[in-house]
Design a protein around this motif. Structure first.
Motif, PDB file in Angstrom:
ATOM      1  N   HIS A  95      42.745  40.926  57.291  1.00  0.00           N
ATOM      2  CA  HIS A  95      42.939  39.859  57.996  1.00  0.00           C
ATOM      3  C   HIS A  95      42.649  39.888  59.426  1.00  0.00           C
ATOM      4  CE1 HIS A  95      46.476  37.945  55.243  1.00  0.00           C
ATOM      5  NE2 HIS A  95      45.411  36.986  55.456  1.00  0.00           N
TER       6      HIS A  95
ATOM      7  N   SER B  74      45.065  33.245  54.388  1.00  0.00           N
ATOM      8  CA  SER B  74      46.243  33.554  53.252  1.00  0.00           C
ATOM      9  C   SER B  74      46.379  32.600  52.380  1.00  0.00           C
ATOM     10  CB  SER B  74      47.591  33.564  54.345  1.00  0.00           C
ATOM     11  OG  SER B  74      48.483  33.648  53.363  1.00  0.00           O
ATOM     12  N   GLY B  75      46.419  33.259  50.872  1.00  0.00           N
ATOM     13  CA  GLY B  75      46.649  32.251  49.785  1.00  0.00           C
ATOM     14  C   GLY B  75      45.478  31.759  49.215  1.00  0.00           C
ATOM     15  N   CYS B  76      44.242  32.202  49.687  1.00  0.00           N
ATOM     16  CA  CYS B  76      43.142  31.975  49.023  1.00  0.00           C
ATOM     17  C   CYS B  76      42.433  32.467  48.102  1.00  0.00           C
ATOM     18  CB  CYS B  76      41.898  31.966  50.265  1.00  0.00           C
ATOM     19  SG  CYS B  76      41.301  33.551  50.503  1.00  0.00           S
ATOM     20  N   GLY B  77      43.104  33.573  47.651  1.00  0.00           N
ATOM     21  CA  GLY B  77      42.845  34.373  46.619  1.00  0.00           C
ATOM     22  C   GLY B  77      42.150  35.666  46.516  1.00  0.00           C
ATOM     23  N   LYS B  78      42.282  36.465  47.722  1.00  0.00           N
ATOM     24  CA  LYS B  78      41.578  37.527  47.913  1.00  0.00           C
ATOM     25  C   LYS B  78      42.333  38.560  47.019  1.00  0.00           C
ATOM     26  CE  LYS B  78      43.162  37.531  52.062  1.00  0.00           C
ATOM     27  NZ  LYS B  78      43.591  36.148  52.394  1.00  0.00           N
ATOM     28  N   SER B  79      43.751  38.721  46.914  1.00  0.00           N
ATOM     29  CA  SER B  79      44.260  39.666  45.989  1.00  0.00           C
ATOM     30  C   SER B  79      44.025  39.408  44.580  1.00  0.00           C
ATOM     31  CB  SER B  79      45.888  39.668  46.364  1.00  0.00           C
ATOM     32  OG  SER B  79      46.328  39.932  47.565  1.00  0.00           O
ATOM     33  N   THR B  80      43.719  38.223  44.300  1.00  0.00           N
ATOM     34  CA  THR B  80      43.505  37.865  42.819  1.00  0.00           C
ATOM     35  C   THR B  80      42.142  38.429  42.611  1.00  0.00           C
ATOM     36  OG1 THR B  80      44.647  35.914  43.068  1.00  0.00           O
ATOM     37  CG2 THR B  80      43.322  35.818  41.442  1.00  0.00           C
TER      38      THR B  80
END
Ligand SMILES: Nc1ncnc2c1ncn2[C@@H]1O[C@H](COP(=O)(O)OP(=O)(O)OP(=O)(O)O)[C@@H](O)[C@H]1O
Ligand SMILES: [Mg+2]
Lengths: 331, 288
Positions: B198, B44-50
């Motif tokens: 995930h 979580s928060g690693c930048g996938k959505s980005t």
């Protein structure tokens, strides 16, 4: 299936349907009492208190009117309206007769058609006020909603305009009125005016005071559209117009309506004050005239007007609520 | 090999924050073929959505760029349809109207009114939602709304389908059902798909390729795993297929040994919404 049969047999054992219906009427009763009986009790208690307290308050025009006097005066006001109407009808018929006679003698004669010169009645004043408030409110909406959308969409513009909104929002109608009157008399000059100047003055004052809640709410609603929905709009490459009409406006409709209801309430309050001060036709003028008149019935008549003002304000709000329930998607 | 269908070169993304600029992505390079099903996986928060948003055109990379069929991507468009994490349906429109809004916009000129109508119905049937066409999003369950979101995206006939944890909020049964439908649909239409997930099983079952991202900040592609399993795939028979189990372990090793995120694993155990898959997955990882 078996549980269903079990319950139904159990119901039969306990006296079956009768017991059930009794329970339901009990619930029904509780609901009607909440919706109808309790408000009635409240009103009755108020009337009783008013009836007892009013004679204790003595004014130069006699003691304060109780509910009975006000009720009688309301009937009186209605009767005056009916009588006035009859006289007006007679006046029109007589005028037409006379004009017909003149024209029969001399077809080239210029005939005068005058409107009935009698003073407007209480009911006439109510109608005038309603027309004025609706006109002012519609103008306010026509300005506030588009402007609110533009402000909500553009953060920079919003930052620039926001201080102005904050400063103008709390201004009392009484402060605007002289300015509006002067500007209207100076700028609205025409041979054959479509509107009375007094109508314009009241209407513009109403607009100036009532547009703020709608403007602010529209701006807030537009700025708060769910960012996911904005992204959907971008992915679809909606044109600016479609974006506003299909995404931004529907999304903010609920909060815009909340603003509209507040605006209409303010519009109605402001109008009465403006009419009183400017002596422009309407309920406010009726109240002021009765106050100046100072007869023994004046207080009852003013009290009847106060109740009418309150009731109309209530009905206007109910109409907005119904409209909101029809239009807003979250209701 | 000919020119790639979709290519990310040296993508860097930094956000301006009150504490200065925050580098979320650093030098992401990816080449994706037409019709490839790619999963993005990472903590979580690693930048996938980005990454997904950059491909969608919703975000503009601060360095590097993204090329689709020879054209640089610098704005969003319907040929790169997005399935958002929480369905993003217009709450004031019915299920039908939500899909209609998209179809109207994309096929206004190329389809007649009748064609558009039957196309909307076809897509709703594809996700088994035709029966609720007249309902509003507030009147249907989260899983149903998510299906409508997928129908809306498919109805745009996108050449690239971008999905941000499309099944994250669903119960296991619905999720399995939707995964199967998605596999069928994708085989039939041959869209390129980039899906964030995930769920390790979901990634291995659905993908041709799994991109594993390193932990942020300045996340990059850690490993790039090709899943060479026959299609159509069957979740039941694959469950103890040795190749499948091997791929699964590769991903788990990456996530829980190489990119282990100590602070985030403990709270995740208590987090029921996203945590269920992780819990299930950590057990075999420990054995391996
Ligand atoms: N607009 C923004 N401004 C500042 N920082 C941002 C912004 N968007 C994302 N970030 C940061 O960039 C990093 C990556 O975010 P991103 O949403 O891509 O993560 P993710 O891998 O999708 O996480 P998750 O699995 O929880 O959805 C996070 O640390 C986040 O805090
Ligand atoms: Mg995300």
């Amino acid at each position: 299936m078996s549980t269903l049969m079990n319950t139904s047999s159990r119901i039969r054992r306990f006296g079956g349907l009768k017991a059930l219906t009794d329970r339901f009427t009990g619930m029904e009763l509780a609901r009607t009492s909440k919706e109808l009986v309790l408000p009635m009790v409240g009103i009755l208690v108020f009337l009783g208190f008013w009836h007892l307290a009013a004679p204790q308050v003595n004014t130069s025009l006699g003691s304060f009117p109780g509910p009975v006097q006000v009720w009688e005066q309301s009937g009186q006001l209605w009767q005056e309206h009916i009588n006035q109407r009859e006289r007006a009808d007679k006046f029109v018929i007589m005028q037409e007769d006379r004009n017909a006679r003149i024209l029969a003698k001399n077809p080239d004669a210029e005939v005068k058609i005058r409107s009935y010169p009698g003073a407007p009645t209480f009911v006439d004043q109510i109608v005038t006020s309603l027309i004025t408030v609706m006109a002012g409110f519609l103008l306010a909406t026509a300005i506030a909603v588009p402007l609110g959308i533009v402000l909500g969409l553009n953060r920079h513009l919003q930052a620039a305009i926001n201080p102005l909104i904050q400063i103008f929002k709390p201004v009392s109608p009484l402060a605007w009125l002289p300015l509006v009157t002067m500007v209207v008399s100076a700028t609205y000059v025409s041979e054959d005016p479509m509107f009375e100047k007094s109508f314009l003055t009241s209407m513009i004052t109403v607009t100036l005071c009532s547009l703020w809640p709608t403007l602010i709410n529209t701006g807030v609603g537009v700025a708060a559209v769910n960012p996911d929905l904005l992204n959907v709009s971008r992915v679809l490459r909606l044109s600016f117009w479609t974006h506003v009409m299909k995404v931004v406006l529907p999304s903010s409709i609920p909060i815009i309506f909340t603003g509209l209801r507040v605006s209409l309430g303010i519009a109605w309050m402001v109008l009465i004050a403006a009419e009183m001060l400017a002596q422009s036709p309407g309920l406010g003028k009726f109240v002021w005239d009765e106050f100046q008149n100072g007869s023994s019935q004046s207080l009852s008549r003013i009290m009847a007007a106060v109740l009418a003002i309150g009731f109309i304000g209530f009905v206007l709000d109910r109409i907005m609520l119904t409209l909101q329930k029809k239009i807003a998607w979250n209701e | 090999m000919s020119k790639p269908h979709l290519e990310l070169t040296g993508v860097e993304m930094s956000f301006d924050t009150p504490k200065g600029s925050f580098i979320a992505l650093d030098n992401i390079n990816l080449k994706i073929k037409k019709g490839e099903f790619v999963s993005l996986i990472g903590h979580s928060g690693c930048g996938k959505s980005t990454v997904l948003n950059i491909v969608a055109g919703l975000l503009q990379a601060t360095k590097g760029g993204c090329i689709l069929d020879g054209h640089e991507i610098n704005s969003p468009g319907p040929e790169r349809a997005v399935v958002f994490q929480n369905h993003a349906l217009m709450p004031w429109l019915t299920v039908y109207e939500n899909v209609e809004l998209a179809v109207q916009q994309v096929f206004r000129k190329s389809m007649t009114k009748q064609e558009r109508q039957s196309w909307i119905h076809h897509n709703l049937e594809l996700v088994n939602m035709a029966h609720a066409a007249t309902k509003r999003p507030g009147e249907i369950s989260g899983g149903m709304a998510q299906r409508v979101g997928i129908a809306r995206a498919l109805a745009m006939k996108p050449s690239v389908l971008l999905m941000d944890e499309p099944f994250g909020a669903l119960d296991a049964l619905t999720r399995a059902h939707l995964q199967d439908s998605l596999m069928e649909i994708q085989q039939e239409l041959n869209n390129t798909v980039i899906m964030i997930t995930h769920d390790v099983d979901e990634a291995v079952l659905l993908s041709d390729r799994i991109i594993m991202m390193t932990n942020g900040p300045a996340a990059a592609v850690g490993e790039d795993l090709y899943i060479d399993l026959e299609r159509p795939r069957n979740r039941v028979t694959l469950a103890d297929d040795p190749t499948y189990v091997h791929y699964r372990q590769e991903v788990l090793k990456f996530l829980y040994e190489k990119q282990r995120k100590l602070e985030s694993i403990t709270p995740r155990r208590n987090n029921q919404t996203t945590g269920t898959n992780m819990q299930k997955d950590t057990a075999p990882a420990a054995k391996a």
